[in-house]
Design a protein around this motif. Structure first.
Motif, PDB file in Angstrom:
ATOM      1  N   TRP A   1       0.889   0.141  -6.063  1.00 54.18           N
ATOM      2  CA  TRP A   1      -0.245  -0.430  -5.340  1.00 54.18           C
ATOM      3  C   TRP A   1      -1.339  -0.910  -6.274  1.00 54.18           C
ATOM      4  O   TRP A   1      -1.919  -1.971  -6.064  1.00 54.18           O
ATOM      5  CB  TRP A   1      -0.795   0.563  -4.320  1.00 54.18           C
ATOM      6  CG  TRP A   1      -2.144   0.165  -3.804  1.00 54.18           C
ATOM      7  CD1 TRP A   1      -3.314   0.826  -4.009  1.00 54.18           C
ATOM      8  CD2 TRP A   1      -2.484  -0.998  -3.039  1.00 54.18           C
ATOM      9  NE1 TRP A   1      -4.359   0.157  -3.405  1.00 54.18           N
ATOM     10  CE2 TRP A   1      -3.870  -0.967  -2.807  1.00 54.18           C
ATOM     11  CE3 TRP A   1      -1.756  -2.057  -2.528  1.00 54.18           C
ATOM     12  CZ2 TRP A   1      -4.533  -1.953  -2.084  1.00 54.18           C
ATOM     13  CZ3 TRP A   1      -2.422  -3.038  -1.810  1.00 54.18           C
ATOM     14  CH2 TRP A   1      -3.792  -2.980  -1.598  1.00 54.18           C
TER      15      TRP A   1
ATOM     16  N   MET B   1       0.825  -1.210   0.000  1.00 54.14           N
ATOM     17  CA  MET B   1       0.000   0.000   0.000  1.00 54.14           C
ATOM     18  C   MET B   1       0.854   1.254   0.000  1.00 54.14           C
ATOM     19  O   MET B   1       0.459   2.289  -0.525  1.00 54.14           O
ATOM     20  CB  MET B   1      -0.918   0.031   1.231  1.00 54.14           C
ATOM     21  CG  MET B   1      -2.073  -0.891   1.153  1.00 54.14           C
ATOM     22  SD  MET B   1      -3.008  -0.805   2.710  1.00 54.14           S
ATOM     23  CE  MET B   1      -4.254  -2.040   2.379  1.00 54.14           C
TER      24      MET B   1
ATOM     25  N   HIS C   1      -6.037   1.422   2.645  1.00 56.53           N
ATOM     26  CA  HIS C   1      -5.068   2.102   1.782  1.00 56.53           C
ATOM     27  C   HIS C   1      -5.235   3.612   1.869  1.00 56.53           C
ATOM     28  O   HIS C   1      -4.256   4.352   1.996  1.00 56.53           O
ATOM     29  CB  HIS C   1      -5.223   1.627   0.325  1.00 56.53           C
ATOM     30  CG  HIS C   1      -4.326   2.360  -0.614  1.00 56.53           C
ATOM     31  ND1 HIS C   1      -4.793   3.313  -1.473  1.00 56.53           N
ATOM     32  CD2 HIS C   1      -2.990   2.284  -0.795  1.00 56.53           C
ATOM     33  CE1 HIS C   1      -3.780   3.806  -2.161  1.00 56.53           C
ATOM     34  NE2 HIS C   1      -2.678   3.192  -1.773  1.00 56.53           N
TER      35      HIS C   1
END
Length: 147
Positions: free
Chosen positions: A27, A22, A57
């Motif tokens: 990502w 993350m 996230h």
């Protein structure tokens, strides 16, 4: 992966890798693999699980720089619980999560620098009787040594 301890260890490794990924610029591509993993629980489950991962996230990305490590630890615990619950309901997904952990560059960091150690041979265990930096003692006992 039939044993509960293995599932819990895998969930822990998976959570650490998720949080590490993350924080990286790649990502979105890893998120696609995570979505495929959660898809093993069915479409509706995948949407719910991925919503939680996306929220994590966002929380990490929006956390102040000086709070990032603390937030990462919090999110790792939350994701650990989420992954453990998912694996208990979908034990056949364990191999897919293991593949995610193994394929991630962060997986190597988790295995080497984290609390879990795999394929470890020729090692010694050192146990501290307190903080080493504050003068705690270190005790070494060879295997089979006197107690």
């Amino acid at each position: 992966m039939g044993n509960a301890l293995d599932i819990m260890q895998l969930a822990s490794d998976g959570a650490a890798v998720l949080v590490a990924e993350m924080a990286k610029s790649g990502w979105e591509s890893f998120r696609t693999a995570v979505a495929n993993f959660f898809g093993l629980g069915g479409e509706e489950s995948a949407v719910d699980e991925l919503r939680l991962v996306d929220a994590a996230h966002t929380r990490l990305a929006e956390s102040p720089e000086d709070m990032r490590d603390s937030m990462a630890e919090t999110l790792q615990q939350e994701l650990y619980i989420q992954l453990a619950a998912f694996l208990q309901k979908n034990s056949d997904a364990a191999a897919k999560l293991q593949a995610l952990v193994d394929s991630s560059p962060s997986g190597e960091e988790v295995r080497d620098g984290g609390a879990s150690v795999h394929h470890n041979t020729n090692s010694q265990v050192v146990v501290s009787g307190g903080s080493i930096s504050t003068g705690g003692s270190i005790v070494y006992r060879a295997p089979g040594g006197n107690k």
